[in-house]
Scaffold this active site. Structure first.
Site, short mmCIF file in Angstrom:
data_model
loop_
_atom_site.label_atom_id
_atom_site.label_comp_id
_atom_site.label_asym_id
_atom_site.label_seq_id
_atom_site.Cartn_x
_atom_site.Cartn_y
_atom_site.Cartn_z
N ARG A 23 12.42 -4.12 7.59
CA ARG A 23 13.10 -3.94 6.30
C ARG A 23 14.63 -3.97 6.38
NH1 ARG A 23 13.32 0.79 2.78
NH2 ARG A 23 13.47 0.18 0.60
N CYS A 69 0.84 -1.20 0.00
CA CYS A 69 0.00 0.00 0.00
C CYS A 69 0.88 1.25 0.00
CB CYS A 69 -0.92 0.01 1.22
SG CYS A 69 -0.05 0.36 2.77
N HIS A 120 5.80 5.51 -3.10
CA HIS A 120 7.14 5.97 -3.46
C HIS A 120 7.03 7.36 -4.11
CE1 HIS A 120 7.95 1.41 -4.31
NE2 HIS A 120 7.97 1.66 -3.03
N ALA A 162 3.08 1.87 2.97
CA ALA A 162 4.27 1.01 2.95
C ALA A 162 5.34 1.63 2.05
CB ALA A 162 3.92 -0.39 2.47
S1 CFN Z 1 9.43 -1.20 -2.41
FE1 CFN Z 1 11.36 -1.37 -3.47
S2 CFN Z 1 12.84 0.11 -2.99
S3 CFN Z 1 11.47 -1.69 -5.62
FE2 CFN Z 1 12.70 -3.15 -4.62
S4 CFN Z 1 14.72 -2.37 -4.57
FE3 CFN Z 1 11.77 -4.82 -2.97
S5 CFN Z 1 9.65 -4.93 -2.42
MO1 CFN Z 1 10.84 -5.31 -0.50
S6 CFN Z 1 11.08 -3.16 0.27
FE4 CFN Z 1 12.79 -3.52 -1.05
FE5 CFN Z 1 13.72 -1.86 -2.70
FE6 CFN Z 1 13.30 -0.75 -4.97
FE7 CFN Z 1 10.47 -3.01 -1.81
S7 CFN Z 1 14.65 -2.40 -0.79
S8 CFN Z 1 12.91 -5.64 -1.36
S9 CFN Z 1 12.37 -5.26 -5.11
N1 CFN Z 1 12.14 -2.98 -2.80
#
Ligand code: CFN
Length: 466
Positions: free
Chosen positions: A86, A52, A185, A55
């Site tokens: 995280r 969401c 984001h 998040a």
């Molecule tokens: S929201 Fe992103 S910020 S897109 Fe990526 S590399 Fe994952 S889902 Mo979990 S929280 Fe994490 Fe990053 Fe970019 Fe999220 S650090 S692993 S693939 N991720």
């Protein structure tokens, strides 16, 4: 195989879901054209893992900024269940200049919903300032009810910024916005743009100043990346946002080149800084030696011959160590089939690291990626790979069975299901309490972890009921 998979669904669902799957063909790899539908609302009835907006903002973009207090504004659950999951590491002293491991919430009650929560928020901001006078700012991360009842967190932010003397930044990241965490984001990026971008001065600017954008220091990833950039002679003036500070966000407009690791979550800011300040940006990939070497050369190519020579020297210095890792693990992992389903970036960025170990990606896809991410992914794949968006639990289990995978890489919700299925699994968000995986240092850990997962004798001791 895909037809057989979709066969279980009612006609309308089948039609809908079909658009989210594709088997990669030679021409897709050449053209980068990808038909997988993405970034649309999940179909009810599917166990979705798109996340969401809250998040995406609190958990992903803002949360790692270490010298600020991030208030989870609303009922207690959102903050509580996203607390400490995280693994975005940060240095500093807890409660002094590092607040990342805290969970601070306005803990909405019924009366806040009925009468509004702005007064409570104001009181909370004052309390935060009193308890943590060294915090460099406060962000207000809205949870769903705050938007539903129409609270004016912008007015509170403005008033508190004046009264407390630190930026109090309202972020409208109510969970119901958008179709996944991806909009979170974007919303978070926009608030950085509106409240922080360009607000600080860099005392001494240099020709080799760069910023790391979109590395959240999961298990120390950003540190393993930064060290390489410094070794080739660049100066990292900011980390967005792993182990980052509000000051770093505020000086990044002085960077000479913005280096983007996670394109999905921070392309917006790279593009904004390009537009506003003319700062060029480029994507790089620090997973696995092949991609790391390619990236170091591409980064160095933006600078002079000294940096380029340094890059070659650094690549050569790590070569023996990387060859040793590959020599050791390649024979143990060669030909192993990997299936991935991860967030918005890693389903493509980790491909090279697996391939460096002789492993093969047979299926991959995302939870919340957009069309451009899929186009960037398809060119990295081999003919016959299955590519998908937002697959449900049934889809994933069906495919891993049919493809007879040796390793599944996904999130914590999948992990124990796969253990029970007798299929080796790695948690590819938190690195399963391991890491870093970025850079040359990270690859050593990555290789060992994949070997341990796949070749553990435990799998031979299990009696599966099917
Ligand atoms: S929201 Fe992103 S910020 S897109 Fe990526 S590399 Fe994952 S889902 Mo979990 S929280 Fe994490 Fe990053 Fe970019 Fe999220 S650090 S692993 S693939 N991720």
């Amino acid at each position: 195989m895909l037809e057989e998979l979709l066969e279980v669904y009612p006609e309308r669902t089948k039609k809908f879901k079909k658009k989210h799957f594709q088997v990669v063909e030679e021409e897709n790899i050449e053209s980068g054209k990808c038909s997988v539908k993405s970034n649309i609302k999940s179909r009810p009835g599917v166990m979705t893992i798109r996340g969401c907006a809250y998040a995406g903002s609190k958990g992903v973009v803002w949360g790692p900024i270490k010298d600020m207090i991030h208030i989870s504004h609303g009922p207690v659950g959102c903050g509580q269940y996203s607390w400490g999951t995280r693994r975005n590491y940060a240095t500093g002293t807890l409660g002094v200049n590092n607040f990342t491991v805290m969970q601070i919430t306005s803990d909405f009650q019924e009366r806040d919903i009925v009468f509004g929560g702005d007064k409570k928020l104001e009181a909370l901001c004052k309390e935060v300032k009193e308890m943590f006078p060294l915090a460099k700012g406060i962000s207000i991360q809205s949870e769903c009810p705050v938007g539903l009842i129409g609270d004016d967190i912008e007015a509170v932010g403005k008033k508190m910024t004046k009264e407390l003397g630190v930026p109090v930044i309202p972020v409208r990241c109510e969970g119901f916005r958008g179709v996944s965490q991806s909009l979170g984001h974007h919303i978070a990026n926009d608030t950085i743009r509106d409240h922080v971008m360009g607000t600080r001065e860099l005392e001494e600017a240099g020709p080799y100043d760069v910023a790391i954008i979109g590395d959240y220091n999961i298990g120390g990833d950003a540190w393993a990346s930064r060290i390489l950039l410094e070794e080739i002679g660049l100066r990292v003036i900011a980390q967005w946002s792993g182990d980052g500070s509000i000051n770093e966000l505020g000086i990044t407009h002085k960077s000479k080149l913005n280096l983007i690791h996670c394109y999905r979550s921070m392309n917006y800011m790279a593009k904004t800084m390009e537009k506003e300040y003319g700062i060029p940006w480029m994507e790089y990939n620090f997973f696995g030696p092949t991609k790391t070497i390619e990236s170091l050369r591409a980064i160095a190519a933006h600078f002079d011959e000294t940096i380029q020579a340094n890059a070659e020297r650094v690549i050569a210095a790590y070569k023996d160590e990387m060859d040793e890792v590959i020599e050791k693990y390649h024979p143990r992992l060669e030909g192993k089939k990997v299936m991935l389903i991860i967030g918005g970036l890693r389903a493509r960025h980790t491909i090279g690291a697996y391939e460096d170990l002789g492993m093969e990606i047979v299926a991959t896809g995302y939870e919340f990626a957009h069309k451009d991410d899929y186009e960037k992914t398809i060119v990295e794949l081999k003919e016959g790979t299955v590519l998908y968006d937002d697959p449900g639990a049934f889809d994933v289990e069906f495919l891993s069975d049919k493809l007879d995978v040796d390793l599944m890489g996904a999130g914590v919700k999948e992990k124990y299901v796969y253990h029970k299925l007798g299929i080796p699994f790695r948690q590819m968000h938190s690195w399963d309490y391991s890491g870093p995986y970025h850079g040359f240092d990270g690859f050593k850990v990555f290789a060992q972890d994949m070997d341990t997962a796949i070749n553990s004798p435990v799998w031979n001791l299990m009696d599966l009921p099917f």
